[in-house]
Design an enzyme around this catalytic site. Structure first.
Site, short mmCIF file in Angstrom:
data_model
loop_
_atom_site.label_atom_id
_atom_site.label_comp_id
_atom_site.label_asym_id
_atom_site.label_seq_id
_atom_site.Cartn_x
_atom_site.Cartn_y
_atom_site.Cartn_z
N ASP A 41 -9.21 32.64 31.06
CA ASP A 41 -8.66 32.19 32.09
C ASP A 41 -7.14 32.59 32.41
O ASP A 41 -6.40 32.62 31.64
CB ASP A 41 -8.82 30.59 32.14
CG ASP A 41 -10.14 30.12 31.97
OD1 ASP A 41 -11.17 30.70 32.56
OD2 ASP A 41 -10.35 29.12 31.44
N THR A 63 -11.16 31.89 23.87
CA THR A 63 -10.42 30.94 24.84
C THR A 63 -10.64 29.57 24.48
O THR A 63 -11.63 28.98 23.80
CB THR A 63 -11.83 31.39 26.13
OG1 THR A 63 -11.38 30.27 27.48
CG2 THR A 63 -13.04 31.20 25.74
N ASP A 118 -8.09 36.81 26.13
CA ASP A 118 -8.06 35.55 26.59
C ASP A 118 -9.01 35.64 28.03
O ASP A 118 -9.13 36.61 28.56
CB ASP A 118 -6.71 35.11 27.32
CG ASP A 118 -6.76 33.86 27.98
OD1 ASP A 118 -7.28 32.77 27.37
OD2 ASP A 118 -5.82 33.68 28.99
MG LIG Z 1 -5.19 31.91 29.91
#
Ligand SMILES: [Mg+2]
Ligand SMILES: [Zn+2]
Length: 189
Positions: A15, A55, A13
């Site tokens: 963020d 993402t 992932d």
């Molecule tokens: Mg995240």
């Protein structure tokens, strides 16, 4: 390619996992990695498994992030990693809002199956590191090991695990701990 020739990957992932998540980062100037990210990924790279970014970027669909800005952010991410000899095999993002009902926005599995198909990855030998419920659910649904990192939304996500609503294969305080877990497992293969 025969399935037996395929190997796993480490899905990441973005963020809250590789970088702090202030919400809808819309410029490369605002994009910085966590201090530990490069060291953790270097450790992970010793497994020989490639990295694939997956993402959710609904800021695109919401009109908050320009697609060209997202490309610039991912170019910066590439540069920050390449400086240290680290490479992302692929970058997959979902630009849609939840209301669009696409099959790529995590916890849906579209980005994983597309990446596996395009990159020749064996999902059952793969890992996913993420900070959100959607990351863990997607990982479990697609059959990769689910690894929760407690940065970003991770502490909130862990509560769902502690109250029995979610299960993950491993929970780490930070990316370095998650890396250590995978490196140790791969050493036993
Ligand atoms: Mg995240
Ligand atoms: Zn999507």
């Amino acid at each position: 390619m025969h399935d037996s020739e395929k190997k796993g990957a480490i899905f990441l992932d973005r963020d809250g996992t590789l970088n702090p998540d202030p919400g809808y980062i819309d410029s490369p100037d605002d994009y910085e990695l966590y201090p530990e990210t490069v060291r953790a990924l270097k450790n992970l790279s010793t497994t020989g498994l490639p990295f694939i970014l997956v993402t959710n970027q609904s800021g695109i669909g919401r009109g908050l992030i320009e697609e060209t800005a997202l490309e610039a952010i991912h170019n910066k991410l590439d540069t920050l990693l390449n400086q240290h000899g680290l490479v992302l095999l692929g970058i997959y993002y979902c630009p849609h809002t939840p209301e669009e009902g696409c099959n790529c926005r995590k916890p849906s599995t579209g980005m994983f199956t597309q990446a596996a198909d395009e990159q020749g990855v064996d999902l059952t030998s793969s890992y996913m590191i993420g900070d959100s419920v959607a990351d863990v659910l997607a990982a479990n649904a697609v059959g990769v090991q689910s690894i929760l990192v407690k940065t970003g939304n991770g502490q909130r996500t862990e509560r769902e695990i502690l109250n029995g609503k979610l299960s993950a294969d491993f929970v780490g305080d930070n990316l370095s701990e998650c890396a250590e877990y995978i490196v140790n497992l791969e050493a036993q293969r």
